[in-house]
Design a protein around this motif. Structure first.
Motif, short mmCIF file in Angstrom:
data_model
loop_
_atom_site.label_atom_id
_atom_site.label_comp_id
_atom_site.label_asym_id
_atom_site.label_seq_id
_atom_site.Cartn_x
_atom_site.Cartn_y
_atom_site.Cartn_z
N PHE A 157 -23.18 -27.52 -3.38
CA PHE A 157 -23.50 -26.33 -2.60
C PHE A 157 -24.82 -26.57 -1.88
O PHE A 157 -25.73 -27.21 -2.41
CB PHE A 157 -23.64 -25.09 -3.50
CG PHE A 157 -22.32 -24.47 -3.89
CD1 PHE A 157 -21.93 -23.25 -3.37
CD2 PHE A 157 -21.47 -25.10 -4.78
CE1 PHE A 157 -20.72 -22.67 -3.73
CE2 PHE A 157 -20.26 -24.54 -5.15
CZ PHE A 157 -19.89 -23.32 -4.62
N VAL A 158 -24.91 -26.03 -0.65
CA VAL A 158 -26.14 -26.16 0.14
C VAL A 158 -26.42 -24.85 0.85
O VAL A 158 -25.52 -24.03 1.06
CB VAL A 158 -26.03 -27.30 1.18
CG1 VAL A 158 -25.69 -28.63 0.52
CG2 VAL A 158 -25.02 -26.97 2.27
N THR A 159 -27.69 -24.67 1.23
CA THR A 159 -28.08 -23.55 2.07
C THR A 159 -28.68 -24.09 3.36
O THR A 159 -29.62 -24.89 3.34
CB THR A 159 -29.09 -22.64 1.36
OG1 THR A 159 -30.15 -23.42 0.80
CG2 THR A 159 -28.42 -21.85 0.24
N GLN A 160 -28.12 -23.65 4.48
CA GLN A 160 -28.51 -24.15 5.79
C GLN A 160 -29.43 -23.18 6.51
O GLN A 160 -29.22 -21.97 6.46
CB GLN A 160 -27.29 -24.39 6.67
CG GLN A 160 -27.64 -24.84 8.08
CD GLN A 160 -26.48 -24.84 9.04
OE1 GLN A 160 -26.25 -25.80 9.74
NE2 GLN A 160 -25.73 -23.75 9.08
N THR A 173 -35.06 -22.40 1.25
CA THR A 173 -35.68 -23.69 0.93
C THR A 173 -35.39 -24.18 -0.48
O THR A 173 -35.66 -25.34 -0.79
CB THR A 173 -37.21 -23.62 1.10
OG1 THR A 173 -37.71 -22.51 0.32
CG2 THR A 173 -37.60 -23.45 2.56
N GLY A 174 -34.87 -23.34 -1.34
CA GLY A 174 -34.57 -23.75 -2.71
C GLY A 174 -33.27 -23.13 -3.18
O GLY A 174 -32.97 -21.97 -2.85
N LEU A 175 -32.48 -23.90 -3.94
CA LEU A 175 -31.21 -23.41 -4.48
C LEU A 175 -31.09 -23.89 -5.92
O LEU A 175 -31.29 -25.08 -6.20
CB LEU A 175 -30.05 -23.93 -3.63
CG LEU A 175 -28.63 -23.61 -4.12
CD1 LEU A 175 -28.37 -22.11 -4.11
CD2 LEU A 175 -27.59 -24.32 -3.25
N LEU A 176 -30.75 -22.98 -6.81
CA LEU A 176 -30.64 -23.31 -8.24
C LEU A 176 -29.50 -22.52 -8.86
O LEU A 176 -29.43 -21.29 -8.70
CB LEU A 176 -31.94 -22.97 -8.96
CG LEU A 176 -31.91 -23.07 -10.49
CD1 LEU A 176 -32.00 -24.53 -10.92
CD2 LEU A 176 -33.02 -22.27 -11.13
N PHE A 177 -28.61 -23.21 -9.57
CA PHE A 177 -27.61 -22.53 -10.38
C PHE A 177 -28.19 -22.33 -11.78
O PHE A 177 -28.61 -23.29 -12.43
CB PHE A 177 -26.32 -23.34 -10.43
CG PHE A 177 -25.55 -23.28 -9.14
CD1 PHE A 177 -24.82 -22.15 -8.82
CD2 PHE A 177 -25.59 -24.34 -8.26
CE1 PHE A 177 -24.13 -22.08 -7.62
CE2 PHE A 177 -24.90 -24.28 -7.06
CZ PHE A 177 -24.17 -23.15 -6.74
N LEU A 227 -32.68 -33.39 -1.99
CA LEU A 227 -31.64 -34.17 -2.68
C LEU A 227 -31.16 -33.46 -3.94
O LEU A 227 -31.82 -32.57 -4.48
CB LEU A 227 -32.15 -35.56 -3.02
CG LEU A 227 -33.41 -35.70 -3.86
CD1 LEU A 227 -33.13 -35.59 -5.35
CD2 LEU A 227 -34.12 -37.02 -3.56
N THR A 228 -29.98 -33.88 -4.39
CA THR A 228 -29.45 -33.47 -5.69
C THR A 228 -28.50 -34.55 -6.17
O THR A 228 -28.11 -35.43 -5.41
CB THR A 228 -28.77 -32.09 -5.62
OG1 THR A 228 -28.54 -31.59 -6.93
CG2 THR A 228 -27.43 -32.17 -4.89
N LEU A 229 -28.10 -34.48 -7.45
CA LEU A 229 -27.19 -35.48 -8.03
C LEU A 229 -26.00 -34.79 -8.68
O LEU A 229 -26.11 -33.65 -9.17
CB LEU A 229 -27.92 -36.33 -9.07
CG LEU A 229 -29.01 -37.25 -8.52
CD1 LEU A 229 -30.38 -36.62 -8.70
CD2 LEU A 229 -28.98 -38.61 -9.19
N LEU A 287 -30.26 -27.75 -2.00
CA LEU A 287 -29.04 -28.42 -2.44
C LEU A 287 -28.95 -28.28 -3.96
O LEU A 287 -29.96 -28.41 -4.65
CB LEU A 287 -29.03 -29.92 -2.12
CG LEU A 287 -29.06 -30.42 -0.69
CD1 LEU A 287 -30.49 -30.53 -0.20
CD2 LEU A 287 -28.38 -31.79 -0.61
N ALA A 288 -27.75 -28.06 -4.46
CA ALA A 288 -27.56 -28.00 -5.91
C ALA A 288 -26.12 -28.33 -6.25
O ALA A 288 -25.20 -27.99 -5.50
CB ALA A 288 -27.93 -26.62 -6.46
N TRP A 289 -25.95 -29.00 -7.38
CA TRP A 289 -24.61 -29.32 -7.87
C TRP A 289 -24.17 -28.22 -8.81
O TRP A 289 -24.82 -27.93 -9.81
CB TRP A 289 -24.60 -30.67 -8.58
CG TRP A 289 -23.22 -31.16 -8.85
CD1 TRP A 289 -22.53 -31.09 -10.02
CD2 TRP A 289 -22.33 -31.75 -7.89
NE1 TRP A 289 -21.28 -31.62 -9.86
CE2 TRP A 289 -21.12 -32.04 -8.56
CE3 TRP A 289 -22.45 -32.07 -6.54
CZ2 TRP A 289 -20.04 -32.63 -7.91
CZ3 TRP A 289 -21.37 -32.65 -5.89
CH2 TRP A 289 -20.18 -32.93 -6.58
#
Length: 416
Positions: free
Chosen positions: A228-231, A313-317, A152-154, A218-220
């Motif tokens: 944005f998401v990574t599949q 498995t992880g995404l971060l701006f 999840l992300t917000l 997932l990251a906003w």
């Protein structure tokens, strides 16, 4: 780019009554070197060993670290560490459910189970006020064993976005005649809910994006105010269609993709896969594709693509100021690593950096942190010692990485 090797020393772990405690190095108060390969000027240390599968995490301004554990077999579902002088020790733990998704926003901690999303009120020091009585924000999501995590992300407008992965490789169990995948109504997509409304569940309005096999990152993106998401892409092109795809092609295809999503977007699973070598959306062989036919243009293209089976498995701006300026607003991606790239060596097991410009990927991705898997032989065989999973930014701009094999927690810093 000049890179350096940092050798490893592990922190001790003591089991207590089926759960655990983390012990700082009593005879040596320094954090343990992590054994990672990093760009020049960066350093990595191991700040904790949880001994369990550590998934996503968040770090507060008070240096508390909330880690969502995959299960409750060895720990509570959420473990809270406090970091001081580069060492993180257990502060508390709570939650009778395992999972992946966790986030802090506007005075609440959000966390997901296999079928629900909960939130906990935080006090002024970002500590959970009542850990035994969370508020249920979302309930009744599909419970599945395959691709179970509800990441999840917000955003900044009071919405929460939840991934619901498909319990399938290519919908073959549900669409044997290849006429259309019936599980797209409740899986293989992103759902949007209000972050402050209790007991929400599936609805037509909450379905945000379609055709995403499994999204764990997932990251906003604050720079362009977009999700944005990574599949994780499909498997077994050669195994299922040996006359169309060689084993070597199947090892590299399809791409693991980054998508920039808007409401109503359809990424095309199971009908479509992305070929990162041809830079094209391809029609899947189950639906008339032959490795040459391209997909219907109604399906969106990724904004960046990576070799097959790396498992993001992880995404971060990155929005901090500690790292050099080129990293600002770029994306870090944790790749869990492959198991099915034969006859090629297994690969992934690293954190990469994807440069961005004006809110979109710009330029080639690069390996940022490597060495999690262990030796080259361990990596090539798939017997990785550690697998990166979650990413978080600390209050000083440090980067935190979890490992969901042994539960190691890494901290990466930059020395100016």
């Amino acid at each position: 780019m000049k890179r350096k090797r940092i050798f490893s020393l592990l922190l001790p772990l003591a089991a207590v009554g089926g759960f655990f405690t983390l012990n700082a190095l009593k005879n040596d108060p320094k954090p343990a070197d992590a054994g990672l390969t990093l760009p020049a000027g960066f350093n990595a240390s191991i700040i904790a060993e949880t001994g369990a599968s550590a998934r996503h995490l968040v770090v507060t301004p008070q240096h508390d670290i909330y880690i969502h554990m995959a299960s409750t077999r060895k720990t509570k579902g959420i473990v809270v560490l406090h970091e001081e002088n580069g060492i993180a020790t257990v502060k508390t733990s709570f939650g009778d459910y395992g999972g992946t998704g966790i986030a802090i926003k506007n005075g609440y901690l959000y966390a997901s189970s296999k079928n629900s999303v909960f939130r906990y009120k935080l006090d002024a020091n970002n500590q959970v006020i009542d850990p035994n009585h969370p508020e249920t924000i979302v309930r009744g999501l599909v419970e599945i064993d395959h691709h179970q995590p509800k990441a999840l992300t917000l955003d900044n407008d009071g919405n929460i976005y939840v991934n619901i992965g498909a319990p399938s490789n290519i919908c073959e169990e549900y669409d044997k005649k290849h006429t259309g995948c019936p599980i797209l109504d409740s899986t293989a997509g992103i759902w949007q809910f209000k972050a402050n409304v209790p007991n929400q569940t599936y609805s037509k309005d909450s379905h945000y994006a379609w055709g995403l096999r499994n999204v764990v990152g997932l990251a906003w993106n604050q720079q362009d105010n977009q999700l944005f998401v990574t599949q994780m892409g499909r498997d077994a092109l050669h195994d299922l269609y040996p006359k169309m795809y060689t084993a070597a092609q199947s090892a590299e295809l399809p791409a693991e993709c980054m998508f920039a999503l808007k409401k109503g977007d359809n990424a095309g699973w199971p009908y479509v896969y992305y070929d990162w070598q041809k830079h094209k959306n391809m029609l899947g062989p189950e639906y008339g594709g032959d490795g040459v036919k391209t997909a219907d243009p109604k399906y969106i293209n990724p904004v960046a693509a990576y070799p097959g089976h790396y498992a993001p498995t992880g995404l971060l701006f990155y929005t901090g100021n500690q790292f050099p300026a080129r990293y600002k607003n770029g994306a870090f991606i944790a790749f869990h690593g492959s198991w099915n790239r034969a006859p090629l060596p297994q690969a992934g097991y690293f954190v990469v950096f994807q440069p961005f410009k004006n809110g979109m990927p710009d330029g080639k991705w690069e390996v940022f942190a490597d060495g999690f898997a262990g030796t080259e032989a361990q990596k090539a065989s798939g017997a990785a010692q550690h697998r990166p999973c979650g990413l978080a930014q600390g209050p000083d701009g440090s980067l935190y990485v979890t490992d969901d094999t042994k539960g190691t927690v890494y901290k990466i810093t930059y020395n100016k």
